[in-house]
Design an enzyme around this catalytic site. Sequence first.
Site, PDB file in Angstrom:
ATOM      1  CD  GLU A   1      -2.893  -0.453  -0.317  1.00  0.00           C
ATOM      2  OE1 GLU A   1      -3.325  -1.421  -0.950  1.00  0.00           O
ATOM      3  OE2 GLU A   1      -2.968   0.716  -0.742  1.00  0.00           O
TER       4      GLU A   1
HETATM    5  C1  FAD Z   1       2.791  -9.771   0.237  1.00  0.00           C
HETATM    6  C2  FAD Z   1       2.579  -8.669  -0.741  1.00  0.00           C
HETATM    7  C3  FAD Z   1       1.294  -8.329  -1.121  1.00  0.00           C
HETATM    8  C4  FAD Z   1       1.088  -7.321  -2.062  1.00  0.00           C
HETATM    9  N1  FAD Z   1      -0.184  -7.059  -2.505  1.00  0.00           N
HETATM   10  C5  FAD Z   1      -0.348  -6.240  -3.578  1.00  0.00           C
HETATM   11  C6  FAD Z   1      -1.619  -6.110  -4.210  1.00  0.00           C
HETATM   12  O1  FAD Z   1      -2.620  -6.701  -3.781  1.00  0.00           O
HETATM   13  N2  FAD Z   1      -1.715  -5.322  -5.298  1.00  0.00           N
HETATM   14  C7  FAD Z   1      -0.646  -4.648  -5.816  1.00  0.00           C
HETATM   15  O2  FAD Z   1      -0.807  -3.955  -6.803  1.00  0.00           O
HETATM   16  N3  FAD Z   1       0.578  -4.734  -5.234  1.00  0.00           N
HETATM   17  C8  FAD Z   1       0.747  -5.510  -4.140  1.00  0.00           C
HETATM   18  N4  FAD Z   1       1.980  -5.637  -3.556  1.00  0.00           N
HETATM   19  C9  FAD Z   1       3.090  -4.860  -4.083  1.00  0.00           C
HETATM   20  C10 FAD Z   1       3.511  -3.731  -3.157  1.00  0.00           C
HETATM   21  O3  FAD Z   1       2.528  -2.740  -3.130  1.00  0.00           O
HETATM   22  C11 FAD Z   1       4.880  -3.235  -3.633  1.00  0.00           C
HETATM   23  O4  FAD Z   1       5.818  -4.254  -3.306  1.00  0.00           O
HETATM   24  C12 FAD Z   1       5.268  -1.911  -3.016  1.00  0.00           C
HETATM   25  O5  FAD Z   1       4.443  -0.874  -3.499  1.00  0.00           O
HETATM   26  C13 FAD Z   1       6.719  -1.538  -3.299  1.00  0.00           C
HETATM   27  O6  FAD Z   1       7.036  -1.697  -4.645  1.00  0.00           O
HETATM   28  P1  FAD Z   1       8.331  -2.550  -5.039  1.00  0.00           P
HETATM   29  O7  FAD Z   1       8.243  -3.854  -4.349  1.00  0.00           O
HETATM   30  O8  FAD Z   1       8.477  -2.558  -6.508  1.00  0.00           O
HETATM   31  O9  FAD Z   1       9.530  -1.770  -4.395  1.00  0.00           O
HETATM   32  P2  FAD Z   1      10.325  -0.557  -5.063  1.00  0.00           P
HETATM   33  O10 FAD Z   1       9.362   0.421  -5.633  1.00  0.00           O
HETATM   34  O11 FAD Z   1      11.374  -1.100  -5.943  1.00  0.00           O
HETATM   35  O12 FAD Z   1      10.997   0.106  -3.785  1.00  0.00           O
HETATM   36  C14 FAD Z   1      12.209  -0.385  -3.193  1.00  0.00           C
HETATM   37  C15 FAD Z   1      12.660   0.632  -2.150  1.00  0.00           C
HETATM   38  O13 FAD Z   1      12.939   1.895  -2.800  1.00  0.00           O
HETATM   39  C16 FAD Z   1      12.158   2.935  -2.234  1.00  0.00           C
HETATM   40  N5  FAD Z   1      11.725   3.839  -3.305  1.00  0.00           N
HETATM   41  C17 FAD Z   1      11.197   3.522  -4.490  1.00  0.00           C
HETATM   42  N6  FAD Z   1      10.918   4.629  -5.197  1.00  0.00           N
HETATM   43  C18 FAD Z   1      11.276   5.682  -4.433  1.00  0.00           C
HETATM   44  C19 FAD Z   1      11.230   7.093  -4.606  1.00  0.00           C
HETATM   45  N7  FAD Z   1      10.731   7.658  -5.689  1.00  0.00           N
HETATM   46  N8  FAD Z   1      11.690   7.865  -3.588  1.00  0.00           N
HETATM   47  C20 FAD Z   1      12.164   7.316  -2.461  1.00  0.00           C
HETATM   48  N9  FAD Z   1      12.234   5.986  -2.245  1.00  0.00           N
HETATM   49  C21 FAD Z   1      11.800   5.175  -3.225  1.00  0.00           C
HETATM   50  C22 FAD Z   1      10.966   2.236  -1.555  1.00  0.00           C
HETATM   51  O14 FAD Z   1      10.453   3.020  -0.501  1.00  0.00           O
HETATM   52  C23 FAD Z   1      11.593   0.934  -1.091  1.00  0.00           C
HETATM   53  O15 FAD Z   1      12.210   1.113   0.148  1.00  0.00           O
HETATM   54  C24 FAD Z   1       2.201  -6.615  -2.592  1.00  0.00           C
HETATM   55  C25 FAD Z   1       3.493  -6.938  -2.176  1.00  0.00           C
HETATM   56  C26 FAD Z   1       3.695  -7.958  -1.286  1.00  0.00           C
HETATM   57  C27 FAD Z   1       5.111  -8.332  -0.918  1.00  0.00           C
END
Ligand code: FAD
Length: 591
Positions: A439
Site C-alpha cells: 500500500e
Molecule cells: C505480500 C505482498 C502483497 C502485495 N499485494 C499487492 C496487491 O494486492 N496489489 C498490488 O498492486 N501490489 C501488491 N503488492 C506490491 C507492493 O505494493 C509493492 O511491493 C510496493 O508498493 C513496493 O514496490 P516494489 O516492491 O516494486 O519496491 P520498489 O518500488 O522497488 O521500492 C524499493 C525501495 O525503494 C524505495 N523507493 C522507491 N521509489 C522511491 C522514490 N521515488 N523515492 C524514495 N524511495 C523510493 C521504496 O520506498 C523501497 O524502500 C504486494 C506486495 C507484497 C510483498
Amino acid sequence: MTYHAPLPDMSFALKYGASLLPALEEGFLGDLTMDDVEAVLTEAGRMAAEVIAPLDRVGDRIGASIKDGVVTTAPGWKEAYDAWRKGGWNGLASPAEWGGQGLPQIVNAACTEMWNGACMAFGVGPLLTMGAIDALDAHGSDTLKRAYLEKLVTGEWMGTMHLTEPQAGSDVGALRTRAERAPDGTYRITGQKIFITYGEHDLTDNIIHFVLARLPDAPPGTRGISLFLVPKFLLKADGSPGARNDVRAHSIEHKLGIHGSPTCTMVFGDKGGAVGFVIGEENAGMACMFTMMNRARLAVGLQGVGIAERATQQATAYARERKQGRATGMSAKESAPIIAHPDVRRMLITMRALTQAARSICYATALALDRAERSSDKAERETAHARASLLTPLAKAFSTDIGIEVTSLGVQVHGGMGFIEETGAAQLYRDARIAAIYEGTNGIQAIDLVTRKLPLAGGTAVESYLGELRAIVEAVNATNDPALGWSGLRLEEALDSLTRATGWMMASLEKDVDQALAGATPYLRLFSVAAGGCLLAQQALAALRLNSEAGARVALARFFAENIAVQAGALERSIVEGGGAVLSADAALVE
Ligand SMILES: Cc1cc2nc3c(=O)[nH]c(=O)nc-3n(C[C@H](O)[C@H](O)[C@H](O)COP(=O)(O)OP(=O)(O)OC[C@H]3O[C@@H](n4cnc5c(N)ncnc54)[C@H](O)[C@@H]3O)c2cc1C
C-alpha cells in the site's frame, strides 16, 4: 497464542482519543449512539476471537497452495470466511443502498483492527474488497454498480487491487499492462501483474479484479492510466457467474509472513485479452485508484495496530508466567516473574504505549474521513478531507512501523522462546513486516506527507492541526496534576520541534527539495510521536475528569511523553541538520 479484543481501550480511544463523543453530538453521524458503537464492537470482538483468531496458526503453518492455477486456502479458512461475511461484517461501512449497513468508517476502523489483530493474513483480503467497493461506488457506471456492488458488499465476491508489475512498484506510472478498446464498448486487457493479494482463491465463487492498465493512445506516466473491472467469471444475463474470463494465477509467492494470504502473479490475455470494463473516465484511473488506496492505507495502518496489540497481549501474559532472577528485595530462594524486572516492564509499556498512540491516530483519521463524507457543511467537508489526507500517511506508516517494533519487542520479552516458532511471537514479527511495504512503502508515505500533504490548503491543514495539538498540551499544563509528571513540558517541547521542523520542511520544498526528501522519514516519525503523545494525554485528561481507570491511562500517557515524545528533539536535528550528511554520503555508499 490467543487474541482478545481490547474493548475498553478501543472504546476509550474512540471516545476521547479520536473525539467520537462530541462528533456523535454534532449529528453528522445520524442517530448513532455510543451504545450502538459498543454493541457492534462487542460482537466484532467475539467474531475476531472465536472465528478468525483460530485461523492464524494454520494459515501460517499450512498457508495457501496452488495446483494447476487453482489456489486453495488453509483448512478452515473458507468456513470462517463464510461465517464472517454472513455476519454482515464485510459491508459494515458500505452504503445501505447496496446491502451494506452504512455505519461510519470509524466503527469499521475499530473492527478492521480486530480482524487483523486476530489474523492479519485473513484481514488483508476483506480490506481490499472494501477499498474496491468504495472505488466502484464513487466512480463506476450505474450498470457496473448494479452488476457487481451488492455481491461485493455482502462479501459473496471478493475484490482485488492490481497495480504492481515487475518494473512498476512504487513507480506505478511505469506500468505496461495494455487495454484495447473493443467494438462493444468493453476492453481487452493483456499483461502481467505481480504480488496480487488474494488474486486467486477458493473463498468466493467470483473474484472481481480492479486493474490499472494503459490504452494504446494514453499519455505517458500516471496521466495515462485507466482503471478496469475484470471479473474472474463473466456474468450471465441473470447476473450469476458464467464463462471464465481470460485471467489466471500463474503462481503464488513464498513469503516471510502472512502465509495464509495468497500473493499471486496474474496473467491477463493468454487467449487474446481479458474482458474489462472501464471505471470512471479513460486515463483517470489513478484518481479512482486513490479512492481505493486511501481507505486501504488506513486499513493497513490498522493492521499494524492490530498485530501490535496481539503481540502486547501475548508478551504481557508470558512475562507474568516466566520466572527468572530475583526482583529487588526478594530472598535468594525466590524467583520473580520477569514482569517484575524494570527492563522488561520498559519493553511492555513501550509496546502498549506505541500501540495505543497508533490506534488513536488511526481512529482520528477515520473520523476525519466520516466528517469529510457526511458533514452537511461544504466547507467543513473540505477541511475534514484535508485533515484525513494529512493524517493518512501517519496512520499508515507510523502504525506499521510500530507494528514491527512492537512485535520485535514481543520476541525479545520471550527471550529464546520468542525465536522459536512454537510460541507464535516469531510469527507476529514475520507477519507484521509486510505492512510497512505494501500500500505504498513507508518511505513513499513520508514523501507523500512532506510533498503533498504539508502544502494542502496553502499549509492551513497542518497549521490548524498543530493548533489543536497545542490546545491539548495547554490543557495538560493547566491541570498541574502531579501524576502526569513532566508530560506537559515534554509534549510542549515535542510540539515545538514539530512546528519548527514543519516550517523548515515547507521552506525546503521551495528551495531544495532533496533536503526535504532526505528528512521525510524522520519528519513523519516526529509528527507521529508528537500527535500520538498529545492524543494519549487527551485520553489521560478525560480519565482524570471521569475518574475512569485514570491510573492506567495517566501512567501510559506519562510514559509516552517522558520516554517516547522526547525523541522529538533528536528527530528535529536529524531533519534540519542531518539531511546534508545524507546527501553527501556518496563515499560511504560505494562498495
Ligand atoms: C505480500 C505482498 C502483497 C502485495 N499485494 C499487492 C496487491 O494486492 N496489489 C498490488 O498492486 N501490489 C501488491 N503488492 C506490491 C507492493 O505494493 C509493492 O511491493 C510496493 O508498493 C513496493 O514496490 P516494489 O516492491 O516494486 O519496491 P520498489 O518500488 O522497488 O521500492 C524499493 C525501495 O525503494 C524505495 N523507493 C522507491 N521509489 C522511491 C522514490 N521515488 N523515492 C524514495 N524511495 C523510493 C521504496 O520506498 C523501497 O524502500 C504486494 C506486495 C507484497 C510483498
